[in-house]
Motif scaffolding. Structure first.
Motif, mmCIF file in Angstrom:
data_model
loop_
_atom_site.group_PDB
_atom_site.id
_atom_site.type_symbol
_atom_site.label_atom_id
_atom_site.label_comp_id
_atom_site.label_asym_id
_atom_site.label_seq_id
_atom_site.Cartn_x
_atom_site.Cartn_y
_atom_site.Cartn_z
ATOM 1 N N TRP A 34 -14.660 1.727 2.904
ATOM 2 C CA TRP A 34 -14.852 3.037 2.519
ATOM 3 C C TRP A 34 -14.307 3.921 3.923
ATOM 4 C CZ3 TRP A 34 -19.031 5.032 -0.756
ATOM 5 C CH2 TRP A 34 -19.672 4.173 -1.526
ATOM 6 N N LEU A 35 -13.475 4.692 3.538
ATOM 7 C CA LEU A 35 -12.749 5.583 4.396
ATOM 8 C C LEU A 35 -13.061 7.224 4.233
ATOM 9 C CD1 LEU A 35 -9.062 4.035 3.990
ATOM 10 C CD2 LEU A 35 -10.987 3.546 5.786
ATOM 11 N N GLY A 36 -13.506 7.618 5.600
ATOM 12 C CA GLY A 36 -13.650 9.103 5.475
ATOM 13 C C GLY A 36 -12.081 9.856 5.800
ATOM 14 N N THR A 37 -12.077 10.767 5.250
ATOM 15 C CA THR A 37 -10.695 11.227 5.479
ATOM 16 C C THR A 37 -10.734 13.022 5.882
ATOM 17 O OG1 THR A 37 -10.237 11.642 3.148
ATOM 18 C CG2 THR A 37 -9.252 9.704 4.384
ATOM 19 N N GLY A 38 -10.374 13.320 6.943
ATOM 20 C CA GLY A 38 -10.435 14.577 7.389
ATOM 21 C C GLY A 38 -9.287 15.610 6.823
ATOM 22 N N PRO A 39 -9.006 16.950 7.225
ATOM 23 C CA PRO A 39 -8.187 17.668 6.698
ATOM 24 C C PRO A 39 -6.650 17.070 7.109
ATOM 25 C CG PRO A 39 -9.745 18.791 7.474
ATOM 26 C CD PRO A 39 -10.299 17.641 7.920
ATOM 27 N N GLU A 40 -6.557 16.607 8.278
ATOM 28 C CA GLU A 40 -5.296 16.171 8.872
ATOM 29 C C GLU A 40 -5.093 14.745 8.463
ATOM 30 O OE1 GLU A 40 -8.368 14.912 11.953
ATOM 31 O OE2 GLU A 40 -8.331 16.083 10.523
ATOM 32 N N ALA A 41 -5.553 14.087 7.677
ATOM 33 C CA ALA A 41 -5.233 12.630 7.254
ATOM 34 C C ALA A 41 -4.370 12.848 6.200
ATOM 35 C CB ALA A 41 -6.544 12.107 6.615
ATOM 36 N N ASP A 42 -3.254 12.011 6.228
ATOM 37 C CA ASP A 42 -2.233 11.974 5.183
ATOM 38 C C ASP A 42 -2.193 10.509 4.638
ATOM 39 O OD1 ASP A 42 0.175 11.948 3.690
ATOM 40 O OD2 ASP A 42 1.615 12.008 5.575
ATOM 41 N N LEU A 43 -2.901 10.493 3.616
ATOM 42 C CA LEU A 43 -2.997 9.267 2.948
ATOM 43 C C LEU A 43 -3.038 9.126 1.444
ATOM 44 C CD1 LEU A 43 -4.064 6.403 4.368
ATOM 45 C CD2 LEU A 43 -6.495 7.041 3.866
ATOM 46 N N GLU A 44 -2.132 8.225 0.977
ATOM 47 C CA GLU A 44 -2.116 8.096 -0.519
ATOM 48 C C GLU A 44 -2.219 6.773 -0.919
ATOM 49 O OE1 GLU A 44 2.100 9.124 -1.144
ATOM 50 O OE2 GLU A 44 1.970 11.283 -0.439
ATOM 51 N N ILE A 45 -2.512 6.746 -2.236
ATOM 52 C CA ILE A 45 -2.520 5.554 -2.778
ATOM 53 C C ILE A 45 -1.347 4.717 -2.502
ATOM 54 C CG2 ILE A 45 -2.910 4.302 -5.030
ATOM 55 C CD1 ILE A 45 -4.676 6.443 -5.826
ATOM 56 N N GLY A 46 -1.335 3.222 -2.272
ATOM 57 C CA GLY A 46 -0.455 2.537 -2.123
ATOM 58 C C GLY A 46 -0.033 2.376 -0.561
ATOM 59 N N ASP A 47 -0.436 3.273 0.258
ATOM 60 C CA ASP A 47 -0.180 2.922 1.707
ATOM 61 C C ASP A 47 -0.950 1.915 2.240
ATOM 62 O OD1 ASP A 47 1.259 5.500 1.701
ATOM 63 O OD2 ASP A 47 -0.474 6.672 2.618
ATOM 64 N N TRP A 48 -0.204 1.092 3.125
ATOM 65 C CA TRP A 48 -0.912 0.183 3.896
ATOM 66 C C TRP A 48 -1.727 0.894 5.346
ATOM 67 C CZ3 TRP A 48 1.098 -5.327 4.843
ATOM 68 C CH2 TRP A 48 1.667 -5.782 3.452
ATOM 69 N N ILE A 49 -2.906 0.212 5.312
ATOM 70 C CA ILE A 49 -3.743 0.796 6.498
ATOM 71 C C ILE A 49 -3.995 -0.383 7.428
ATOM 72 C CG2 ILE A 49 -5.780 0.560 5.264
ATOM 73 C CD1 ILE A 49 -6.562 3.150 7.083
ATOM 74 N N GLY A 50 -3.654 -0.303 8.782
ATOM 75 C CA GLY A 50 -3.816 -1.280 9.970
ATOM 76 C C GLY A 50 -5.387 -1.106 10.359
ATOM 77 N N LEU A 51 -6.113 -2.033 10.446
ATOM 78 C CA LEU A 51 -7.346 -1.997 10.907
ATOM 79 C C LEU A 51 -7.628 -2.845 12.134
ATOM 80 C CD1 LEU A 51 -9.367 -2.180 7.366
ATOM 81 C CD2 LEU A 51 -8.727 -0.095 8.693
ATOM 82 N N GLY A 52 -8.284 -2.381 13.089
ATOM 83 C CA GLY A 52 -8.546 -3.014 14.256
ATOM 84 C C GLY A 52 -10.131 -3.735 14.014
ATOM 85 N N LEU A 53 -10.352 -4.757 14.442
ATOM 86 C CA LEU A 53 -11.613 -5.434 14.328
ATOM 87 C C LEU A 53 -12.321 -5.598 15.465
ATOM 88 C CD1 LEU A 53 -10.435 -8.264 11.781
ATOM 89 C CD2 LEU A 53 -11.220 -5.743 11.319
ATOM 90 N N SER A 54 -13.808 -5.806 15.318
ATOM 91 C CA SER A 54 -14.692 -6.154 16.401
ATOM 92 C C SER A 54 -15.462 -7.591 16.240
ATOM 93 C CB SER A 54 -15.915 -4.838 16.351
ATOM 94 O OG SER A 54 -16.956 -5.093 17.582
ATOM 95 N N HIS A 55 -15.541 -8.273 17.122
ATOM 96 C CA HIS A 55 -16.228 -9.492 17.192
ATOM 97 C C HIS A 55 -15.197 -10.695 16.669
ATOM 98 C CE1 HIS A 55 -19.882 -12.361 16.907
ATOM 99 N NE2 HIS A 55 -19.072 -12.679 17.810
ATOM 100 N N PRO A 56 -14.353 -11.416 17.270
ATOM 101 C CA PRO A 56 -13.551 -12.281 16.873
ATOM 102 C C PRO A 56 -14.174 -13.353 16.411
ATOM 103 C CG PRO A 56 -12.784 -11.796 19.006
ATOM 104 C CD PRO A 56 -14.170 -11.279 18.942
ATOM 105 N N CYS A 57 -15.303 -13.663 16.641
ATOM 106 C CA CYS A 57 -15.998 -15.142 15.907
ATOM 107 C C CYS A 57 -16.117 -14.755 14.770
ATOM 108 C CB CYS A 57 -17.052 -15.489 16.905
ATOM 109 S SG CYS A 57 -17.186 -15.592 18.602
ATOM 110 N N THR A 58 -16.480 -13.621 14.149
ATOM 111 C CA THR A 58 -16.719 -13.495 12.547
ATOM 112 C C THR A 58 -15.451 -12.733 12.069
ATOM 113 O OG1 THR A 58 -17.903 -11.550 13.453
ATOM 114 C CG2 THR A 58 -19.282 -13.284 12.873
#
Length: 421
Positions: free
Chosen positions: A372-396
């Motif tokens: 689930w992504l919240g997108t503000g007015p400055e967000a330039d996001l379209e269907i089909g875009d790839w999004i890179g996510l950082g993660l928390s906790h290597p073990c899981t």
């Protein structure tokens, strides 16, 4: 480390078991696919796909090797973080004494790939597992195995299961981090009783003391240092009492990923004992680091002059729904991303080969298969875009992926890391 066993990983066939890999790679061996050096973004990889940065992984391996050497510490990184024998091999190649593990299955994985030194950070009372350990020790004189004991009852169960074993099992008394903490013996008097129980067996050999400072209640530098000094004092008292007469070195071990600077400080204070001391650090999350919990708690924040770990994970997902100006959905979820400590972090967006910061995009929740992504007015996001996510906790994070592409900065995939959970 068994190079032959590692080489056999490259002979495994790519198929439906492995998420995110190119569908047209089915039937190739992992080695054949790696040799193609495909690009993560242009050569058929499917989202979601978890990647490890080749450059950042190598940086982290070198940094902790240097840190341990600088502080006179032996290093047995906790293998339960990755359960990846290829990474075990690289950790050992970067000077690690051995690998720490938590449960018997993990030891079996390590032994299948030839790991010669294992520190089991748990009391082991399973009779079948103990008999297997005894057989491994009997079959391989070079195999070194050390595990916790934290109760007289545990010692009795171990002794019964190991009756007739050819070699004694080396054990360290685990000192609890405090009342209400996790495992371990609560008082020094009880530690002595456990040590007496070990001495009364012919199947166990007391070689040191250990514990986990990450469980110190209301941990802060003062409390953590105080507990570590208790651990060192216990080793000194045991040595004066002649409890380590049967071993050639005394093991003193601690160290998670949040307080290894305190471990280095206090272990530097260990006085001369009757035998050489193996000062064994066990931090494991460093290998990939992260963008959340460990970025906040890493000791390198307190000692920046010693260097800095770099987050090596990135989970790539694709925008599959944009129902409103304030909301979007990507096709990765709880099955793909660690979420036990923090939600993932939106970092970058790729479109038509161009990558830019994920401005105005935040992760607000995870379903099983959706972010689930919240997108503000400055967000330039379209269907089909790839999004890179950082993660928390290597073990899981590692445990959700069986085969993880190792990618260079330009997206070239140079290897695939196999996990065994």
């Amino acid at each position: 480390m068994s190079i032959e066993a590692l080489a056999r990983l490259a002979e495994e066939r790519v198929d439906h078991r492995f998420k995110g890999l190119p569908p047209d790679a089915a039937g190739l061996t992992v080695g054949e696919l790696a040799a193609q050096r495909r690009n993560l973004f242009t050569d058929g990889f499917a989202t979601p796909v978890l990647t490890l940065s080749a450059e950042r992984l190598e940086h982290n391996l070198k940094l902790m090797e240097t840190y341990a050497a600088r502080h006179g510490l032996a290093f047995a990184p906790h293998g339960k973080t990755s359960m990846a024998p290829q990474l075990f091999h690289r950790q050992l190649a970067h000077g690690a004494w051995g690998i720490t593990l938590a449960v018997p299955h993990q030891v079996r994985v390590a032994r299948a790939f030839g790991v010669e030194r294992v520190f089991l950070a748990n009391e082991l009372v399973d009779a079948a597992a103990l008999r297997w350990i005894a057989a491994e020790l009997a079959a391989d004189p070079a195999f070194r195995f050390v595990c916790y004991v934290d109760s007289v009852r545990g010692v009795e169960l171990m002794d019964a299961a190991l009756h007739g074993a050819a070699r004694p099992v080396d054990v360290v008394v685990e000192l609890a981090a405090g009342e209400g903490a996790r495992t371990g013996v609560r008082t020094e008097a009880e530690c002595a009783a456990v040590a007496d129980a070990v001495a009364a067996t012919g199947t166990l050999r007391l070689v040191g003391v250990a514990g986990y400072e990450g469980e110190v209640p209301r941990a802060d530098p003062e409390r953590v240092h105080a507990w570590l000094r208790r651990l060192v004092a216990l080793a000194v008292d045991f040595d004066r009492a002649g409890r380590f007469a049967d071993t050639g070195e005394i093991v003193v071990s601690a160290g998670g990923s949040a307080w290894f600077d305190a471990v280095a400080d206090v272990f530097a204070e260990i006085p001369p004992l009757s035998r050489p001391v193996l000062k064994l650090l066990r931090s494991g999350a460093y290998v990939s680091h992260d963008d959340g919990h460990y970025r906040e708690v890493t000791p390198f924040n307190r000692v920046p002059q010693e260097g800095a770990l770099e987050p090596a994970f990135r989970l790539w997902a694709q925008i599959v729904s944009r129902p409103s100006a304030e909301q979007a959905f990507a096709n990765a979820g709880k099955r793909d991303a660690a979420h036990d400590l923090d939600l993932p972090f939106a970092q970058v967006v790729r479109r038509d080969g161009t990558e830019r910061p994920a401005a105005g995009v935040s992760v607000t929740g995870l379903s099983d298969q959706h972010t689930w992504l919240g997108t503000g007015p400055e967000a330039d996001l379209e269907i089909g875009d790839w999004i890179g996510l950082g993660l928390s906790h290597p073990c899981t994070s590692f445990d959700k992926w069986q085969l993880i592409p190792l990618a260079e900065a330009d997206g070239t995939v140079v290897d695939y890391i196999r996990t065994f959970f």
